[in-house]
Design an enzyme around this catalytic site. Sequence first.
Site, PDB file in Angstrom:
ATOM      1  N   GLY A   1      39.385   7.866  17.932  1.00 40.85           N
ATOM      2  CA  GLY A   1      40.704   7.253  18.090  1.00 40.85           C
ATOM      3  C   GLY A   1      41.301   7.524  19.462  1.00 40.85           C
ATOM      4  N   ASP A   2      41.061   8.718  19.995  1.00 39.16           N
ATOM      5  CA  ASP A   2      41.569   9.065  21.324  1.00 39.16           C
ATOM      6  C   ASP A   2      40.861   8.231  22.398  1.00 39.16           C
ATOM      7  OD1 ASP A   2      42.809  11.056  19.804  1.00 39.16           O
ATOM      8  OD2 ASP A   2      41.150  12.429  20.159  1.00 39.16           O
TER       9      ASP A   2
END
Length: 303
Positions: A252-253
């Site tokens: 997600g990052d």
Amino acid sequence: MIYTVTFNPSLDYYVQVNNMKSGLVNRTAGERLAVGGKGLNVSLALKELGEETFALGFVAGFTGKYIRDKVTELGLDYHFIEVEGQSRINVKIKSNTETDINGTGAKVSATDVNKLVRKLKSLLKEGDWLVVCGSVPSTLDFTVYADLFKKLKTVNGVNIVVDACGRLLTDTLKYHPFLIKPNVYEMCEIFGLSAVPDVEGIYACARKLQEMGARNVIVSMGSAGAAMVTETAQSLYVRAARGQLVNSVGAGDSMVAGFIHEYIKTGNYFSALNFATAAGSACAFTNDLATKEQIEYIESLML
């Protein structure tokens, strides 16, 4: 400049345990240490993509010293505020399934947060990006992100990005962040949904988040891809590339970093979402954050 803030950096201990059995002594087949925390991951991914980035956050104790040393070794520009306690250790167990055991974190006080505010005010200028994401230590209230943006509202023209869950995210929406990126389960939690909706239902929930103040909303959906609603009234969907899940930490990052990188370059929401999804997939298919070459290869498979 792209600034990231990590309230709860970590030392991540990855262990491979073949056929782990609960209640018995298990031995590792492999292990490694890495720095973690969502903001730090975003900065490291941005650096790999060639962007100028600067990481801020709070560290404490011997684990905090390791985080400083490792970030220095990785060549990332940073400013960490020393606080009480110990930076957390997260245990990531890879066996037949993935199991994460995340620590609580250091003791960050309101005084410490004010030090961060002063530092950000001295750095931020119009056109910069400020990415604030991840969990916060238990010593802080869930309003801390919103309080941070309130204290920074005199700094005009900064593109705010928030990746968090629950009220830590929703309380920031009144400050109109440029982008928020809940995953689909965090979105379901916000709206009290018992099951994951279809893409049209995800669009509907994302538009509600826009009504609450967010300018652009990406909902990451893991192997199902990502959906986005934009402030230009577009509803976009990108399928994720197919591949073997190796490690979901940081995916997600990487998506956040990929979106910012491509949006700065093109100003095109669909191109940015496509590259972001490729970045998230590439990270999931590797043991660590993906390289630029790995991301570009995955993107080529999605075209």
